[in-house]
Design a protein around this motif. Structure first.
Motif, PDB file in Angstrom:
ATOM      1  N   ASN A  67       0.489   0.022   4.137  1.00  0.00           N
ATOM      2  CA  ASN A  67       1.867  -0.273   4.532  1.00  0.00           C
ATOM      3  C   ASN A  67       2.009  -1.726   4.973  1.00  0.00           C
ATOM      4  O   ASN A  67       3.022  -2.375   4.695  1.00  0.00           O
ATOM      5  CB  ASN A  67       2.301   0.663   5.662  1.00  0.00           C
ATOM      6  CG  ASN A  67       2.495   2.086   5.194  1.00  0.00           C
ATOM      7  OD1 ASN A  67       2.880   2.316   4.050  1.00  0.00           O
ATOM      8  ND2 ASN A  67       2.229   3.050   6.058  1.00  0.00           N
ATOM      9  N   LYS A  70       1.981  -4.004   1.839  1.00  0.00           N
ATOM     10  CA  LYS A  70       3.192  -3.887   1.035  1.00  0.00           C
ATOM     11  C   LYS A  70       4.283  -4.823   1.523  1.00  0.00           C
ATOM     12  O   LYS A  70       5.184  -5.192   0.754  1.00  0.00           O
ATOM     13  CB  LYS A  70       3.704  -2.446   1.073  1.00  0.00           C
ATOM     14  CG  LYS A  70       2.908  -1.476   0.223  1.00  0.00           C
ATOM     15  CD  LYS A  70       3.370  -0.049   0.448  1.00  0.00           C
ATOM     16  CE  LYS A  70       4.807   0.148   0.036  1.00  0.00           C
ATOM     17  NZ  LYS A  70       5.248   1.548   0.233  1.00  0.00           N
ATOM     18  N   SER A 145       0.223   1.167  -3.093  1.00  0.00           N
ATOM     19  CA  SER A 145       1.204   2.069  -2.503  1.00  0.00           C
ATOM     20  C   SER A 145       0.555   3.395  -2.155  1.00  0.00           C
ATOM     21  O   SER A 145      -0.453   3.795  -2.733  1.00  0.00           O
ATOM     22  CB  SER A 145       2.362   2.296  -3.491  1.00  0.00           C
ATOM     23  OG  SER A 145       3.238   3.290  -3.038  1.00  0.00           O
TER      24      SER A 145
END
Length: 233
Positions: A67, A70, A145
């Motif tokens: 996360n 990203k 992801s």
């Protein structure tokens, strides 16, 4: 001439190499696993809008690290099958060493490497740079992801329905009555997308309105937008 590096020297020069990057940073390592110091250095490069390319052969990132990664717009990750090379370089320095990226700052291991300066060993630096570019070219750029993508059917995102509330850029353009290229240019102009080196990247503003980056192994990268999204005038 190239300089021999022991374990502690590799760690020192690798940190300096990352910190001193002004244009482009390339990190090639079989294992993608980041400690806090590496994340701090990479986050700083992202804030400075430095182009960072990470090539890896196996990811050992935890969900919170995924996360975190990203959110870094200027860091691109690529997967290279059968990767065993360890090479770290910016526009001036190159380190070729036995040290994996995840072992950075771990002085308990016995490592060896060499430091190449472009100003001192121009041809050697050029050879290393060209090989790193070849590895990047044969690698598959991916956006790491947590989402699991079904491999049962590999459909074209521009011809298949992707979801009920998301549209590809071309489908959104059709809905708005404009050409895909015109809409893309407007998205760049309004800072929902950013164009760099002939490629488009989703910006923080684009994410705020619900834009998503997707990668199709066959058809390449594309973006999804809420079907109610209307670029501001």
């Amino acid at each position: 001439m190239a300089k021999f590096l022991n374990t502690s020297a590799i760690n020192y020069f690798l940190e300096e190499l990352i910190k001193d990057t002004k244009d482009r940073l390339i990190l090639i390592s079989p294992f993608l696993k980041l400690n806090d110091r590496i994340k701090e250095l990479l986050a700083d490069k992202n804030r400075l809008k430095i182009d960072v390319r990470i090539v890896y052969g196996k990811s050992e990132l935890q969900p919170e690290e995924i996360n975190w990664l990203k959110e870094l717009t200027y860091i691109r990750t690529s997967f290279c099958k059968n990767l065993h090379a360890k090479c770290y370089m910016n526009e001036e320095l190159c380190i070729i060493a036995s040290l994996n990226l995840y072992e950075f700052s771990q002085v308990n291991n016995n490592e060896m490497g060499v430091l190449i300066r472009r100003t001192d060993d121009g041809e050697l630096y050029k050879d290393a740079y060209q090989e790193s570019q070849r590895i990047i070219r044969i690698s598959e750029e991916v956006r790491i992801s947590l989402e699991r993508v079904s491999s049962e059917v590999e459909s074209n995102p521009e011809t298949e329905e992707t979801s009920f509330d998301k549209l590809t850029t071309s489908k959104l353009a059709k809905q708005l009555g404009v050409k895909t290229g015109e809409l893309t240019e407007k998205l760049v102009e309004l800072a929902y997308l950013e164009a760099r080196e002939g490629k488009y990247y989703l910006t923080a503003k684009g994410k705020e309105v619900g834009g998503e980056f997707r990668m199709s192994p066959k058809f390449g990268p594309y973006f999804l937008w809420p079907n109610t999204f209307r670029p501001e005038d």
